[in-house]
Design a protein around this motif. Structure first.
Motif, PDB file in Angstrom:
ATOM      1  N   UNK A 130      17.474   0.484  -9.833  1.00 54.63           N
ATOM      2  CA  UNK A 130      16.336  -0.400 -10.030  1.00 54.63           C
ATOM      3  C   UNK A 130      15.143   0.394 -10.538  1.00 54.63           C
ATOM      4  N   UNK A 131      14.126  -0.301 -11.006  1.00 55.33           N
ATOM      5  CA  UNK A 131      12.953   0.339 -11.624  1.00 55.33           C
ATOM      6  C   UNK A 131      11.728   0.110 -10.750  1.00 55.33           C
ATOM      7  N   UNK A 132      10.934   1.174 -10.569  1.00 52.65           N
ATOM      8  CA  UNK A 132       9.650   1.070  -9.888  1.00 52.65           C
ATOM      9  C   UNK A 132       8.563   1.559 -10.829  1.00 52.65           C
ATOM     10  N   UNK A 133       7.367   1.042 -10.660  1.00 53.37           N
ATOM     11  CA  UNK A 133       6.227   1.482 -11.457  1.00 53.37           C
ATOM     12  C   UNK A 133       5.583   2.671 -10.759  1.00 53.37           C
ATOM     13  N   UNK A 134       5.234   3.703 -11.531  1.00 55.55           N
ATOM     14  CA  UNK A 134       4.596   4.893 -10.974  1.00 55.55           C
ATOM     15  C   UNK A 134       3.118   4.911 -11.324  1.00 55.55           C
ATOM     16  N   UNK A 135       2.305   5.356 -10.347  1.00 50.17           N
ATOM     17  CA  UNK A 135       0.864   5.453 -10.518  1.00 50.17           C
ATOM     18  C   UNK A 135       0.405   6.835 -10.074  1.00 50.17           C
ATOM     19  N   UNK A 136      -0.671   7.341 -10.680  1.00 49.03           N
ATOM     20  CA  UNK A 136      -1.238   8.609 -10.228  1.00 49.03           C
ATOM     21  C   UNK A 136      -2.130   8.349  -9.010  1.00 49.03           C
ATOM     22  N   UNK A 187      -5.223   8.233  -8.722  1.00 47.91           N
ATOM     23  CA  UNK A 187      -6.379   7.390  -9.024  1.00 47.91           C
ATOM     24  C   UNK A 187      -5.983   5.934  -9.260  1.00 47.91           C
ATOM     25  N   UNK A 188      -4.690   5.643  -9.183  1.00 50.21           N
ATOM     26  CA  UNK A 188      -4.220   4.279  -9.372  1.00 50.21           C
ATOM     27  C   UNK A 188      -3.913   3.922 -10.816  1.00 50.21           C
ATOM     28  N   UNK A 189      -3.895   4.921 -11.690  1.00 49.67           N
ATOM     29  CA  UNK A 189      -3.588   4.674 -13.101  1.00 49.67           C
ATOM     30  C   UNK A 189      -2.077   4.637 -13.311  1.00 49.67           C
ATOM     31  N   UNK A 190      -1.631   3.656 -14.051  1.00 50.81           N
ATOM     32  CA  UNK A 190      -0.205   3.482 -14.331  1.00 50.81           C
ATOM     33  C   UNK A 190       0.309   4.640 -15.177  1.00 50.81           C
TER      34      UNK A 190
END
Length: 75
Positions: free
Chosen positions: A40-46, A48-51
Motif C-alpha cells: 500500500x502507499x502512504x504519503x510522506x511529510x517532512x 515542517x509538514x511539507x509533502x
C-alpha cells in the motif's frame, strides 16, 4: 507484501468459538483478517509538514500477545 512475525497456525485458531459477544477466537480472527496483505502507499511529510512524496509499503511487522493474538503492526 512481506509480513514479519506472521504464524501459519496461531494458537487462537485451536480455540473453540464460544458463540458469544466476547468470543476470544472471533476477536482474534477479526484482528488477523485486518492485517494488510497487499502493498500500500502512504504519503510522506517532512518535519515542517511539507509533502515529500508517496512511499510504497511492502513490509510490515506484526505485534502479538497471548495465544498469538495480533495487537498491532508497523512499517
Amino acid at each position: 507484501m512481506k509480513i514479519n512475525n506472521l504464524k501459519e497456525n496461531p494458537e487462537w485458531k485451536n480455540l473453540p468459538c464460544s458463540k458469544s459477544e466476547n468470543c476470544f477466537h472471533c476477536k482474534c480472527k477479526k484482528q488477523f483478517d485486518s492485517i494488510p496483505r497487499e502493498d500500500f502507499i502512504v504519503k510522506e511529510f517532512d518535519l515542517d509538514g511539507n509533502y515529500i512524496g508517496d512511499k510504497v509499503i511492502s513490509e510490515i511487522t506484526l505485534y502479538t500477545k497471548d495465544k498469538d493474538e495480533v495487537i498491532g503492526w508497523s512499517f
